[in-house]
Design an enzyme around this catalytic site. Structure first.
Site, PDB file in Angstrom:
ATOM      1  N   ASN A   6       0.869  -1.180   0.000  1.00 60.37           N
ATOM      2  CA  ASN A   6       0.000   0.000   0.000  1.00 60.37           C
ATOM      3  C   ASN A   6       0.902   1.223   0.000  1.00 60.37           C
ATOM      4  O   ASN A   6       1.486   1.573   1.024  1.00 60.37           O
ATOM      5  CB  ASN A   6      -0.882  -0.034   1.261  1.00 60.37           C
ATOM      6  CG  ASN A   6      -1.710   1.231   1.413  1.00 60.37           C
ATOM      7  OD1 ASN A   6      -1.764   2.055   0.504  1.00 60.37           O
ATOM      8  ND2 ASN A   6      -2.353   1.372   2.559  1.00 60.37           N
ATOM      9  N   LYS A   8       0.138   4.241  -0.349  1.00 59.69           N
ATOM     10  CA  LYS A   8      -0.509   5.435   0.217  1.00 59.69           C
ATOM     11  C   LYS A   8      -0.240   6.653  -0.688  1.00 59.69           C
ATOM     12  O   LYS A   8      -0.132   6.492  -1.893  1.00 59.69           O
ATOM     13  CB  LYS A   8      -0.056   5.667   1.657  1.00 59.69           C
ATOM     14  CG  LYS A   8      -0.216   4.416   2.511  1.00 59.69           C
ATOM     15  CD  LYS A   8      -0.070   4.684   3.966  1.00 59.69           C
ATOM     16  CE  LYS A   8      -0.101   3.373   4.728  1.00 59.69           C
ATOM     17  NZ  LYS A   8      -0.105   3.536   6.170  1.00 59.69           N
ATOM     18  N   HIS A  96      -9.593   1.182   4.797  1.00 56.82           N
ATOM     19  CA  HIS A  96      -8.334   1.379   5.521  1.00 56.82           C
ATOM     20  C   HIS A  96      -8.573   2.332   6.699  1.00 56.82           C
ATOM     21  O   HIS A  96      -9.368   3.272   6.587  1.00 56.82           O
ATOM     22  CB  HIS A  96      -7.276   1.945   4.564  1.00 56.82           C
ATOM     23  CG  HIS A  96      -5.895   1.907   5.149  1.00 56.82           C
ATOM     24  ND1 HIS A  96      -5.456   2.830   6.067  1.00 56.82           N
ATOM     25  CD2 HIS A  96      -4.870   1.030   4.981  1.00 56.82           C
ATOM     26  CE1 HIS A  96      -4.211   2.531   6.418  1.00 56.82           C
ATOM     27  NE2 HIS A  96      -3.832   1.436   5.766  1.00 56.82           N
ATOM     28  N   GLU A  98      -6.974   4.717   7.770  1.00 56.63           N
ATOM     29  CA  GLU A  98      -6.734   6.134   7.482  1.00 56.63           C
ATOM     30  C   GLU A  98      -7.955   6.762   6.814  1.00 56.63           C
ATOM     31  O   GLU A  98      -8.264   7.929   7.015  1.00 56.63           O
ATOM     32  CB  GLU A  98      -5.474   6.287   6.628  1.00 56.63           C
ATOM     33  CG  GLU A  98      -4.221   6.048   7.483  1.00 56.63           C
ATOM     34  CD  GLU A  98      -3.036   5.488   6.735  1.00 56.63           C
ATOM     35  OE1 GLU A  98      -3.036   5.487   5.490  1.00 56.63           O
ATOM     36  OE2 GLU A  98      -2.091   5.031   7.416  1.00 56.63           O
ATOM     37  N   GLU A 168      -5.314  -4.941  10.547  1.00 56.30           N
ATOM     38  CA  GLU A 168      -4.292  -3.916  10.724  1.00 56.30           C
ATOM     39  C   GLU A 168      -4.559  -3.172  12.030  1.00 56.30           C
ATOM     40  O   GLU A 168      -5.313  -2.189  12.038  1.00 56.30           O
ATOM     41  CB  GLU A 168      -4.336  -2.920   9.561  1.00 56.30           C
ATOM     42  CG  GLU A 168      -4.110  -3.546   8.209  1.00 56.30           C
ATOM     43  CD  GLU A 168      -3.537  -2.536   7.235  1.00 56.30           C
ATOM     44  OE1 GLU A 168      -2.436  -2.776   6.748  1.00 56.30           O
ATOM     45  OE2 GLU A 168      -4.188  -1.502   6.985  1.00 56.30           O
ATOM     46  N   GLY A 174       2.466   2.189  10.761  1.00 57.13           N
ATOM     47  CA  GLY A 174       3.385   3.316  10.613  1.00 57.13           C
ATOM     48  C   GLY A 174       4.136   3.661  11.890  1.00 57.13           C
ATOM     49  O   GLY A 174       4.791   4.693  11.970  1.00 57.13           O
ATOM     50  N   SER A 214       3.467  -2.270  10.294  1.00 57.76           N
ATOM     51  CA  SER A 214       4.928  -2.311  10.507  1.00 57.76           C
ATOM     52  C   SER A 214       5.536  -3.676  10.204  1.00 57.76           C
ATOM     53  O   SER A 214       6.459  -4.121  10.897  1.00 57.76           O
ATOM     54  CB  SER A 214       5.273  -1.863  11.934  1.00 57.76           C
ATOM     55  OG  SER A 214       4.838  -0.537  12.139  1.00 57.76           O
TER      56      SER A 214
HETATM   57  C1  PEP Z   1      -0.812   0.151   6.193  1.00 56.06           C
HETATM   58  O1  PEP Z   1      -1.131   1.296   6.476  1.00 56.06           O
HETATM   59  O2  PEP Z   1      -1.551  -0.540   5.454  1.00 56.06           O
HETATM   60  C2  PEP Z   1       0.419  -0.367   6.781  1.00 56.06           C
HETATM   61  C3  PEP Z   1       0.485  -1.640   7.040  1.00 56.06           C
HETATM   62  O3  PEP Z   1       1.431   0.524   7.011  1.00 56.06           O
HETATM   63  P1  PEP Z   1       2.889   0.214   7.665  1.00 56.06           P
HETATM   64  O4  PEP Z   1       3.398  -1.065   7.067  1.00 56.06           O
HETATM   65  O5  PEP Z   1       3.707   1.394   7.303  1.00 56.06           O
HETATM   66  O6  PEP Z   1       2.658   0.082   9.133  1.00 56.06           O
END
Ligand code: PEP
Length: 260
Positions: A6, A8, A96, A98, A168, A174, A214
């Site tokens: 992703n 973003k 998601h 976000e 998630e 993040g 992460s």
């Molecule tokens: C995400 O936002 O889908 C995600 C997994 O981000 P990160 O790997 O940066 O934590």
């Protein structure tokens, strides 16, 4: 096993093209064999044509990060499922955290988008996850089950190509602080049970459940070895070919170990 990136709102289009080219180049090297690991990248809508072009001769598929629930109309700034399929997208990330946080996206809206994705042959990657406060309050399972139920209400699923669910935990996205493998596995088992109640055990067993938050090459093996973790949704580590494909290599290793 599915490893999905992703991107973003990162990279301009030439940078995104260069990233896709680097992924294609790494995969074309003799030592690279993804075996049964599927790889998907989800750049911004603006990047899609260039990224589709760059990855056309590779096994990597391309998806979008969101879309509108209607086919067309007066929705300034939005992108529809027919637009995505018309250029060759295979999947779309929906719900998601976000989008839930910054655009107040509700379970009902996610549900409408999931139905729209299914109607147009796009694989919906439905994201669910709890906040740290919800986890500390012992509400994590209920929050996630409600998100799964809300997203999938009235949605029919027959097999592994119809749906992906990504767990998630918001506190892991993040932050550099991944869930512990056992902690992620526990929630994946909850999601699998929920899907079994809705679609039956056979279908539930086939739906890929991704962990996101992460995931990096150094922690991917432990997470991907869990019985109900079928892959990863990768944010920041998907922005470099080396770390993204490094995670895909861990998935290949996990599959190889499970066959021994
Ligand atoms: C995400 O936002 O889908 C995600 C997994 O981000 P990160 O790997 O940066 O934590």
């Amino acid at each position: 096993m599915l490893v999905a990136g992703n991107w973003k709102m990162n990279t301009d289009v030439p940078e995104g093209r260069a990233l896709a080219d680097a992924i294609a180049e790494d995969l074309s090297s003799a030592s690279s064999d993804l075996g049964n690991v599927d790889v998907l990248v989800c750049p911004s809508h603006v990047h899609l044509p260039a990224v589709l072009d760059a990855l056309a001769d590779t096994p990597v598929t391309v998806g979008a990060q969101d879309m509108h629930a209607e086919d067309e109309g007066a929705y300034t700034g939005d992108v529809s499922a027919p637009m995505l399929t018309s250029i060759g997208c295979d999947a779309v990330i929906l719900g998601h955290s976000e989008r839930r946080k910054y655009y107040d996206e509700t379970d009902a809206e996610v549900n409408a988008k999931v139905k729209q994705a299914r109607a147009h042959g796009l694989v919906p990657i439905v994201c669910v996850g709890e906040t740290l406060e919800q986890r500390k309050a012992g509400e994590a399972d209920t929050v996630v089950q409600n998100q799964v139920d809300g997203a999938l209400s009235g949605v029919s699923i027959d097999g592994p190509d119809d749906l992906v669910v990504a767990y998630e935990p918001i506190w892991a996205i993040g932050t550099g602080e991944s869930a512990e493998p056992e902690q992620a596995q526990e929630m994946h088992a909850v999601i699998r049970d929920d899907l079994a109640g809705r679609y039956g055990g056979d279908v539930a067993d086939e739906v890929p459940l991704l962990y996101g938050g992460s995931m990096k090459p150094h922690n991917a093996y432990g997470l991907l070895s869990q019985p109900d973790i079928d892959g990863g949704l990768i944010g920041s580590a998907s922005l470099a070919a080396e770390s993204f494909l490094g995670i895909a290599e861990k998935a290949v290793e996990v599959l190889a170990a499970s066959e021994d």
